[in-house]
Design an enzyme around this catalytic site. Structure first.
Site, PDB file in Angstrom:
ATOM      1  CE  LYS A 157      -0.754   1.314   4.725  1.00 45.63           C
ATOM      2  NZ  LYS A 157       0.264   0.780   5.568  1.00 45.63           N
ATOM      3  CE1 TYR A 188      -0.278  -4.088  11.489  1.00 41.22           C
ATOM      4  CE2 TYR A 188      -1.836  -4.914  13.122  1.00 41.22           C
ATOM      5  CZ  TYR A 188      -0.747  -4.137  12.795  1.00 41.22           C
ATOM      6  OH  TYR A 188      -0.107  -3.434  13.765  1.00 41.22           O
ATOM      7  CG  HIS A 249      -2.871  -2.530   8.766  1.00 39.42           C
ATOM      8  ND1 HIS A 249      -2.483  -3.173   7.619  1.00 39.42           N
ATOM      9  CD2 HIS A 249      -1.870  -1.643   9.039  1.00 39.42           C
ATOM     10  CE1 HIS A 249      -1.300  -2.703   7.222  1.00 39.42           C
ATOM     11  NE2 HIS A 249      -0.912  -1.772   8.066  1.00 39.42           N
ATOM     12  CE  LYS A 342      -8.991   3.349  21.678  1.00 40.14           C
ATOM     13  NZ  LYS A 342      -9.250   3.643  23.094  1.00 40.14           N
ATOM     14  NE  ARG A 384      -1.292  -8.813  25.141  1.00 38.94           N
ATOM     15  CZ  ARG A 384      -1.455  -9.222  26.405  1.00 38.94           C
ATOM     16  NH1 ARG A 384      -2.330  -8.647  27.189  1.00 38.94           N
ATOM     17  NH2 ARG A 384      -0.727 -10.209  26.884  1.00 38.94           N
TER      18      ARG A 384
END
Ligand code: BG6
Length: 497
Positions: A157, A188, A249, A342, A384
């Site tokens: 990208k 990702y 991502h 976020k 996580r």
């Protein structure tokens, strides 16, 4: 004997990505004997940027660069130096302009010489600025694809800035390559816990039945970095955090998280399901978005810079370095469930995680133990992604003892404690997949279109209306607007609890 060779050419090999990710990943794969036996690695470097002018000098540079940035999982091991010398024997450098057919034709000659008349497959990794992208693809496909095996191109990208520029790029790429030769990378997707998402959902009976609006209250996708755009302001200012992190991502993670069960694990079956999710989503609305930008902050005698202190960033830049958004999937499974995203730079911590907050237990016998704050009593599943990979589930539990008091505890799958094997870097997985022709973790052009369609109207509105970002201090938890946004949907950010 007749095994085809693979030649990997990194175009833009003096850049940061090549230094920090691509070459260390290649070496790690080499070290693990994962690369085809007959393989060579070319670095294509722009002469203007070149700091060395011979293969010998180049190898010195490479040795230094790879060992310095090596993901520590290799350099602690045995035979590392020996392997490095073997690896370097296969590394060559080529200096030229990225948009010159002639320079690519010279590369072709060199490749041929080293391939020694075998059938050879060629992989080009384009790690170059977007403005010379098409020309480089053209040159690579016209002048350096005579290896008589396959030719594949990995592209990084930004794939455009909006729907129109992305479509133009796709169209231009099609003049030179077939879709199945193009490997659009989103690193990702190569991260261990992102890859594991499907395993978690589809191979455990206990999760999939709960994976819908019936049991899930909201899903949060959180990305934060504890450093700013240091050194990358020039690139970043033209894109901003929404294009840099969210549109790719986080949206990719969302698609994997929310998709229906694919027919099989084949690339096309998985990508068919992902694109369906993306096409079921509502384009983002300005009122469902908060943007922020970091300002300077002094802490413990150290002054951290503002985003606009970067010399390559205009002083009056409104480019967001933080964004929070609420997204919705209008299908039967997810109707009404807010997916909150976020993403921010220069925040107080570095992490990427997925948080799934479940609904309240109906008629809960134990409600009175939680006072009025029932949100705190609901189950939460946390994946996580990094750092310190883990999957944990928050459950209510009786505190041992004679009384009847509850607390929330974690059922914790902590990777470092459970697995002794180090986790490979995302780029290792993805490079290997590209060599093997496995497309599952790469972005198909219709996915890309759908992703841009969601973000383009909002991005235009932000820019046309010159929306002023909320300023937040470097190292803080980001703009308070993110809390109000979440609160509108009765959500509390899980990472702040
Ligand atoms: C890149 C972004 O795609 O991802 C960067 O352009 C960001 O701005 C990086 O820092 C984060 O990747 P990782 O793997 O370090 O979390």
């Amino acid at each position: 004997e007749n095994e085809p060779s693979v030649s990997i050419t990194v175009v833009g090999a003096s850049g940061d990505l090549a230094k920090k990710k691509i070459f260390p990943a290649l070496f790690a794969l080499y070290y693990e004997d994962c690369l085809p036996k007959v393989s060579i690695y070319f670095s294509f470097i722009n002469p203007g940027l070149s700091f060395c002018n011979s293969n010998f000098a180049y190898k010195g540079y490479l040795r230094n660069m790879v060992s310095r940035t090596l993901t520590c999982r290799i350099d602690k091991r045995e035979n590392c130096d020996e392997k490095m010398e073997q690896f370097l024997k296969r590394c060559f450098y080529h200096s030229g302009q990225y948009d010159s057919e002639e320079n690519f034709a010279e590369l072709d000659k060199k490749l041929k010489k080293h391939e020694g008349g075998r059938v050879s497959n060629r992989l080009f990794y384009l790690s170059i600025p977007p403005n010379i992208f098409i020309d480089a693809v053209k040159c690579a496909s016209l002048s350096a694809s005579s290896g008589n095996g396959w030719t594949r191109v990995i592209v990084e990208k930004p794939f455009g800035r909006d729907s129109e520029s992305s479509a133009a790029l796709t169209k231009a790429l099609k003049n030179y390559l077939d879709e199945d030769q193009i490997f659009r990378i989103d690193h990702y997707l190569g991260k261990e816990l992102v890859e594991n998402l499907s395993v978690l959902r589809f191979s455990n009976l206990i999760f999939e039945p709960l994976w819908s609006r019936q049991y899930i209250r909201n899903v949060q996708l959180i990305f934060s970095e504890d450093f700013g755009t240091e050194g990358r302001g020039g690139y970043f200012d033209n894109y901003g955090i929404i294009r840099d992190i969210m549109q790719n991502h986080l949206l990719q993670i969302l698609a994997l998280f929310a998709m229906e069960t694919p027919v099989s694990l084949d690339a096309e079956d998985i990508r068919n399901e992902k694109v369906k999710v993306l096409r079921s989503m509502r384009p983002l609305q300005l009122e469902d978005m908060v943007v922020g930008q970091y300002k300077s902050h002094t802490k413990g005698g150290v002054t951290y810079p503002a985003y606009t202190d970067d010399k390559t960033v205009p002083k009056d830049s409104l480019t967001p370095t933080f964004a929070a958004a609420a997204l919705f999937i209008d299908n039967a499974r997810w109707d009404g469930v807010p997916f909150l995203m976020k993403a921010g730079k220069a925040l107080h911590s570095k992490r990427a995680e997925i948080r799934v907050q479940f609904r309240h237990v109906p008629g809960n016998l134990y409600n009175r133990n939680f006072g009025t704050d029932l949100d705190r009593a609901t189950n939460e599943l946390v994946i996580r992604v990094q750092p310190d990979e883990a999957i944990y589930l928050k459950i209510n539990n009786k505190i041992p003892g004679l009384g009847m008091r509850l607390d929330r505890s974690n059922l914790n799958l902590h990777y470092a404690a459970r697995y002794s094997k180090e986790i490979p870097d995302a780029y290792e997985r993805l490079l290997l997949d590209a060599i093997e022709g496995e497309r599952r973790l790469f972005i198909r052009s219709d996915e890309l279109n759908a992703a841009w369609a969601l973000f383009t109207p909002l991005l235009k509105e932000l820019e046309e209306k010159k929306i002023i970002p909320e300023y937040y201090p470097y190292g803080s938890r980001g703009p308070v607007g993110a809390h109000y946004l979440a609160a509108r949907y009765k959500v509390r950010w899980g990472d702040l609890n």
